[in-house]
Scaffold this motif. Structure first.
Motif, mmCIF file in Angstrom:
data_model
loop_
_atom_site.group_PDB
_atom_site.id
_atom_site.type_symbol
_atom_site.label_atom_id
_atom_site.label_comp_id
_atom_site.label_asym_id
_atom_site.label_seq_id
_atom_site.Cartn_x
_atom_site.Cartn_y
_atom_site.Cartn_z
ATOM 1 N N GLN A 64 13.965 4.134 12.376
ATOM 2 C CA GLN A 64 14.265 4.483 10.991
ATOM 3 C C GLN A 64 15.165 3.451 10.353
ATOM 4 O O GLN A 64 14.980 3.091 9.189
ATOM 5 N N SER A 65 16.147 2.925 11.066
ATOM 6 C CA SER A 65 17.041 1.932 10.466
ATOM 7 C C SER A 65 16.270 0.651 10.197
ATOM 8 O O SER A 65 16.498 -0.015 9.198
ATOM 9 N N LEU A 66 15.351 0.293 11.076
ATOM 10 C CA LEU A 66 14.548 -0.916 10.860
ATOM 11 C C LEU A 66 13.676 -0.734 9.623
ATOM 12 O O LEU A 66 13.557 -1.643 8.800
ATOM 13 N N SER A 67 13.086 0.429 9.491
ATOM 14 C CA SER A 67 12.241 0.680 8.317
ATOM 15 C C SER A 67 13.067 0.601 7.045
ATOM 16 O O SER A 67 12.605 0.067 6.026
ATOM 17 N N SER A 68 14.248 1.104 7.096
ATOM 18 C CA SER A 68 15.109 1.039 5.905
ATOM 19 C C SER A 68 15.420 -0.399 5.547
ATOM 20 O O SER A 68 15.433 -0.766 4.367
ATOM 21 N N MET A 69 15.686 -1.184 6.572
ATOM 22 C CA MET A 69 15.985 -2.595 6.304
ATOM 23 C C MET A 69 14.799 -3.283 5.680
ATOM 24 O O MET A 69 14.938 -4.073 4.752
ATOM 25 N N ILE A 70 13.612 -2.986 6.167
ATOM 26 C CA ILE A 70 12.412 -3.611 5.612
ATOM 27 C C ILE A 70 12.207 -3.163 4.173
ATOM 28 O O ILE A 70 11.856 -3.954 3.294
ATOM 29 N N ALA A 71 12.430 -1.897 3.933
ATOM 30 C CA ALA A 71 12.297 -1.398 2.561
ATOM 31 C C ALA A 71 13.305 -2.087 1.658
ATOM 32 O O ALA A 71 12.990 -2.481 0.524
ATOM 33 N N VAL B 81 6.938 0.035 0.744
ATOM 34 C CA VAL B 81 6.100 1.155 1.187
ATOM 35 C C VAL B 81 6.120 1.274 2.708
ATOM 36 O O VAL B 81 6.175 2.370 3.269
ATOM 37 N N TYR B 82 6.076 0.142 3.364
ATOM 38 C CA TYR B 82 6.137 0.180 4.832
ATOM 39 C C TYR B 82 7.419 0.857 5.284
ATOM 40 O O TYR B 82 7.432 1.688 6.201
ATOM 41 N N GLY B 83 8.527 0.456 4.676
ATOM 42 C CA GLY B 83 9.814 1.006 5.080
ATOM 43 C C GLY B 83 9.923 2.492 4.822
ATOM 44 O O GLY B 83 10.541 3.226 5.581
ATOM 45 N N LEU B 84 9.322 2.959 3.749
ATOM 46 C CA LEU B 84 9.484 4.361 3.386
ATOM 47 C C LEU B 84 8.425 5.255 4.028
ATOM 48 O O LEU B 84 8.726 6.386 4.420
ATOM 49 N N LEU B 85 7.188 4.741 4.099
ATOM 50 C CA LEU B 85 6.096 5.622 4.508
ATOM 51 C C LEU B 85 5.379 5.176 5.769
ATOM 52 O O LEU B 85 4.667 5.957 6.380
ATOM 53 N N GLY B 86 5.511 3.912 6.119
ATOM 54 C CA GLY B 86 4.789 3.432 7.290
ATOM 55 C C GLY B 86 3.533 2.689 6.885
ATOM 56 O O GLY B 86 3.009 2.862 5.781
ATOM 57 N N ALA B 87 3.053 1.890 7.833
ATOM 58 C CA ALA B 87 1.932 0.999 7.511
ATOM 59 C C ALA B 87 0.608 1.739 7.395
ATOM 60 O O ALA B 87 -0.313 1.234 6.764
ATOM 61 N N ARG B 88 0.497 2.876 8.027
ATOM 62 C CA ARG B 88 -0.783 3.583 7.982
ATOM 63 C C ARG B 88 -0.744 4.769 7.022
ATOM 64 O O ARG B 88 -1.613 5.617 7.044
ATOM 65 N N SER B 89 0.235 4.803 6.170
ATOM 66 C CA SER B 89 0.329 5.905 5.216
ATOM 67 C C SER B 89 -0.648 5.688 4.078
ATOM 68 O O SER B 89 -1.184 4.596 3.883
ATOM 69 N N ARG B 90 -0.861 6.748 3.344
ATOM 70 C CA ARG B 90 -1.779 6.652 2.207
ATOM 71 C C ARG B 90 -1.245 5.649 1.191
ATOM 72 O O ARG B 90 -1.979 4.839 0.628
ATOM 73 N N GLY B 91 0.058 5.688 0.929
ATOM 74 C CA GLY B 91 0.674 4.762 -0.032
ATOM 75 C C GLY B 91 0.476 3.316 0.394
ATOM 76 O O GLY B 91 0.177 2.442 -0.410
ATOM 77 N N ALA B 92 0.644 3.092 1.694
ATOM 78 C CA ALA B 92 0.490 1.727 2.202
ATOM 79 C C ALA B 92 -0.940 1.248 2.018
ATOM 80 O O ALA B 92 -1.181 0.079 1.700
ATOM 81 N N ARG B 93 -1.888 2.135 2.233
ATOM 82 C CA ARG B 93 -3.289 1.750 2.072
ATOM 83 C C ARG B 93 -3.615 1.452 0.619
ATOM 84 O O ARG B 93 -4.356 0.520 0.306
ATOM 85 N N ILE B 94 -3.045 2.221 -0.274
ATOM 86 C CA ILE B 94 -3.276 1.973 -1.701
ATOM 87 C C ILE B 94 -2.728 0.603 -2.090
ATOM 88 O O ILE B 94 -3.380 -0.193 -2.775
ATOM 89 N N VAL B 95 -1.526 0.311 -1.621
ATOM 90 C CA VAL B 95 -0.914 -0.985 -1.945
ATOM 91 C C VAL B 95 -1.737 -2.119 -1.343
ATOM 92 O O VAL B 95 -1.955 -3.156 -1.976
ATOM 93 N N ALA B 96 -2.207 -1.923 -0.119
ATOM 94 C CA ALA B 96 -3.003 -2.967 0.534
ATOM 95 C C ALA B 96 -4.279 -3.248 -0.243
ATOM 96 O O ALA B 96 -4.657 -4.416 -0.465
ATOM 97 N N LEU B 97 -4.916 -2.184 -0.673
ATOM 98 C CA LEU B 97 -6.164 -2.351 -1.424
ATOM 99 C C LEU B 97 -5.896 -3.072 -2.753
ATOM 100 O O LEU B 97 -6.622 -3.994 -3.146
ATOM 101 N N ALA B 98 -4.837 -2.655 -3.426
ATOM 102 C CA ALA B 98 -4.491 -3.295 -4.701
ATOM 103 C C ALA B 98 -4.175 -4.774 -4.502
ATOM 104 O O ALA B 98 -4.589 -5.638 -5.276
ATOM 105 N N ALA B 99 -3.440 -5.075 -3.433
ATOM 106 C CA ALA B 99 -3.061 -6.469 -3.171
ATOM 107 C C ALA B 99 -4.299 -7.321 -2.893
ATOM 108 O O ALA B 99 -4.399 -8.463 -3.352
ATOM 109 N N LEU B 100 -5.235 -6.755 -2.141
ATOM 110 C CA LEU B 100 -6.456 -7.511 -1.852
ATOM 111 C C LEU B 100 -7.228 -7.778 -3.132
ATOM 112 O O LEU B 100 -7.683 -8.905 -3.385
#
Lengths: 634, 159
Positions: A64-71, B81-100
């Motif tokens: 979680q701390s790593l994710s926060s840093m990335i965000a 988005v990665y930091g908040l939701l993760g790389a496989r989240s719906r938000g991340a996929r939307i951003v990836a598609l938009a970026a492409l």
């Protein structure tokens, strides 16, 4: 009571009996399974409800701390992009240091980005140069000189590498950047030029060269340096200061007083645009160099900073020339100005005399003492000026002197004046003039089919001095022509009245030129094959003194007697693709005038020699007689 | 989750983060390799190319400029988005598609403006970033999941 006891015993008998340790192990295992299911669910879709772990695991906290840093890094990056966008809108020309400005210029040169190079030059010095370069690039693309306006130097590779610089401060906001080491290489790749330029270059091959930047001025015992100036906190390369500093060092004259022009600007220049131009002319007449220097805008041409050096140089040159005055007088002068804010356009009309004769100036049209016999048509066909001088064709009666206002004073702006002329030249340049200058007149779109026996008029002083026709010829057909002028040259130019005022060039169906064409000089031209020929009819360089020129081409059998007479006697030759076959028809004067080819703009021909300096083109047996067939190509 | 599965997940995350970084980095690279505009970025680059007579159908100067700035902006957003939701989240996929989509449009627009031969590394890295984002966001579950260990006792602990 006994029922309750039975129920409790029933419950206790469920499953296998286990001790306290067994219970704890079971609980821990169940927790691990739950955590794994939770992680798998998040990886798969993330939409499932997160299960709340029974035990807070340390690896989850670290993630979680790593994710926060990335965000947070993402937010910072977004702010950076926004700042970048804003700063780009605000604009940031130049560079952060003098050395960085030079490196930026070198980078622009290495990437053949002339606009970026213009942007790193001192803005006051280049003024509208960026716009002029834009204009030139678009015109070059329109005329197919280049394939695309955004890559005008395609096919040319420049590279500057190994740059080693040292900086010396010349004053507050002025620095000399010396190139201690560096290599400049240049190479051409003909296949990358536009198809049109490949036709122009014809036989030439790819070239390459290399120079040691540190030794460019070695012959003059000078290092290679560039002067940079600071403007609004940014550093720019100053072409004007660099040139002036080289002049100063080469001539060993006093040092410049950097910044003095800007400091004393309120005492320089003139009170009005008309006064600025007239005062400059009077200063020129009196050879009052100090006054003339004070009429240039200090920020554009810093000659005021170098006044000591330049006046010392002028005095030295005058002493060496043993002349007291040049005899230059201004007998009449009038100006008319149009003011638009801090800029004015001044039309200057003046006349006077020099030791050599009379001169006059009307707008941009200057006639000097040596031009009266062979005047250049002002504002006319650029071909008369040759390839190098052709921008001068941008001068005409409407040309003006640009005057700028700085700190309440008016100054004559040489840069703006020259750029205006260049812009005018670029806008009026057309395919006809350009292709004639580049010696590819057969690429001009034809004006129509050639009709034998019909006169072709070539007007004076316009770009219609070259006309192109197509002609359906057949093998063995003989053509002969005659050129006549509306008026004869004056007696002082009588040496040239025997030469045809026009020339005809024949291009075979395959595009190759053939024949040393004397078809306007009594020598018929035999067509070697059937096909569509391109016939180029041009006024000659020597026709500046005459009015309209008329050229008529006939089948040789139908030509009048006048067409069969050579202008000056000499040989009569017929030309084919295989060479020339000549026979002498007269023992008259042996003058021989070769064709003027590109790179041999001889300027005004000598009046003492009938030979015009040029390069002969030999095809087969050398003819003993040839004519000046083309305008100069510079 | 097994070690193999964890490694694959990290690789996918790395793809996603690397894609975002590539989009950001493209803003600092040359979009034009040689000739006019080679030293420029952002709106100055677009203004220069358009001023020289080039244009892209349906994309005005303003839209082209916005398109250019969207490339690095979406790279930064992907990290958020990665930091908040993760790389496989719906938000991340939307951003990836938009970026492409944006990187493809931008690369295509600059190809139209400057020609393929003059394209610099900027549009190429932007395209790479867009694809990497999508790869990281849409990596298949089956590839991610490790082989399950032997079945454990699933009976709940009883007291």
């Amino acid at each position: 009571m006994s029922d309750m006891r039975d129920a409790l015993n029933e419950l206790a008998r469920r499953g296998a009996p286990r001790g306290f340790d067994e219970v704890l192990k079971g609980a821990a295992s169940a927790e691990r399974d739950a955590a794994e299911r939770d992680a798998a669910a998040r990886d798969a879709g993330g939409d499932d409800l997160d299960t709340i772990p029974l035990v807070t695991a340390e690896p989850v906290a670290r993630r979680q701390s790593l994710s926060s840093m990335i965000a947070a890094a993402g937010v910072a990056a977004l702010v950076l992009v926004g700042t970048f966008a804003v700063s780009a809108v605000v604009g940031s020309g130049g560079a952060g240091s003098a050395e960085a400005a030079v490196r930026r210029l070198a980078d622009a040169v290495s990437h053949e980005d002339i606009l970026a190079a213009a942007d790193v030059l001192a803005p006051e010095e280049v003024r509208s140069l960026h716009g002029t370069l834009d204009h030139a690039a678009r015109k070059a693309a329109e005329l197919q000189l280049v394939q695309t306006a955004s890559a005008p130097l395609a096919g040319v590779d420049f590279n500057i590498h190994g740059l080693n610089l040292s900086t010396e401060s010349l004053g507050n906001g002025y620095a000399k950047v010396t190139i201690d080491a560096g290599t400049f290489t240049a190479a051409t790749h003909k296949t990358q030029f536009s198809p049109l330029m490949q036709k122009v270059l014809r036989e030439s091959d790819d070239n390459s060269s290399q120079s040691d930047l540190a030794k460019l001025a070695e012959n003059d015992n000078l290092p290679t340096f560039v002067v940079a100036v600071r403007h609004d906190g940014r550093w720019y390369v100053s072409a004007a200061y660099t040139v002036l500093e080289y002049v100063r060092e080469y001539n060993r004259v006093p040092a410049a007083d950097f910044g003095s022009g800007e400091r004393n600007i309120s005492t320089l220049g003139a009170e009005s645009p008309d006064a600025a131009v007239q005062d400059s002319m009077r200063a020129l007449q009196r050879e009052d160099w100090s006054k003339l220097i004070s009429m240039a805008p200090p920020s554009e041409i810093p000659v005021y900073d170098y006044r000591d050096a330049l006046t010392t140089l002028a005095r030295r040159n005058k002493a060496e020339s043993d002349r007291s005055t040049s005899g230059f007088t201004i007998d009449s002068m009038s100006t008319a100005s149009q003011v638009n804010g801090d800029t004015a356009k001044v039309t200057l009309t003046a006349s006077g005399t020099t030791d050599s004769g009379h001169w006059s100036l009307d707008g941009g049209c200057f006639v000097g003492p040596s031009d009266e016999d062979f005047p250049y048509p002002c504002g006319g066909d650029p071909v008369y000026f040759g390839l190098v001088g052709t921008p001068l064709s941008g001068l005409d009666k409407s040309s003006t002197v640009t005057v700028v206002k700085q700190n309440g004073r008016w100054f004559v702006s040489p840069v703006s004046t020259v750029l205006d002329v260049l812009d005018h030249f670029i806008s009026q340049l057309d395919r006809r003039s350009l292709f004639t200058l580049l010696d590819i007149p057969n690429q001009i779109p034809p004006d129509g089919p050639l009709t034998l026996g019909r006169p072709i008029v070539l007007p004076a002083g316009t770009s219609q001095g070259t006309k192109v026709f197509t002609f359906q010829g057949h093998e063995g057909q003989n053509l002969l022509g005659l050129a006549t002028a509306q008026s004869k040259p004056s007696s002082t130019a009588s040496s040239y009245e025997n030469y045809p005022p026009a020339a005809v060039r024949m291009f075979a169906p395959d595009g190759s030129e053939f024949g040393e064409s004397g078809m306007l000089d009594g020598q018929s031209l035999t067509l070697p094959s059937n096909g569509t020929y391109t016939v180029v009819v041009q006024r000659s360089y020597l026709s500046r003194r005459v009015g309209d020129v008329t050229v008529t081409i006939w089948d040789a059998a139908d030509a009048p007697a006048a067409a069969k007479q050579p202008h000056d006697g000499g040989s009569s030759c017929t030309y084919t693709l295989l060479g020339a076959s000549c026979s002498s028809t007269s023992s008259g004067s042996s003058s021989s005038i070769d064709r003027i080819l590109p790179g041999n703009n001889s300027g005004q021909p000598s009046t003492n020699d009938r030979r015009v300096t040029a390069t002969s083109v030999a095809r087969g047996p050398s003819p003993t007689f040839a004519i000046p067939t083309t305008v100069p190509h510079g | 989750m097994g070690e193999g599965s964890r490694r694959r997940a990290r690789f996918a995350d790395g793809c996603y983060l690397g894609g975002g970084a590539a989009l950001l980095a493209s803003a600092f690279m040359r979009w034009i390799a040689r000739g006019a505009g080679s030293g420029l970025r952002g709106h100055a680059l677009v203004d220069t190319l358009v001023a020289l007579g080039k244009h892209v159908p349906a994309l005005s100067v303003a839209r082209l400029t916005i398109l250019w700035y969207l490339v690095p902006a979406l790279g930064a957003v992907s990290w958020i988005v990665y930091g908040l939701l993760g790389a496989r989240s719906r938000g991340a996929r939307i951003v990836a598609l938009a970026a492409l989509l944006v990187s493809v449009l931008a690369a295509g627009a600059f190809r139209q403006l400057a020609g393929t031969a003059r394209l610099g590394w900027g549009p190429k890295v932007a395209l790479l970033g867009g694809f990497a984002l999508c790869a990281g966001a849409w990596v298949p579950d089956a590839w991610l999941r490790a082989r399950r260990p032997a079945a454990r006792s699933s009976e709940p602990a009883s007291v």
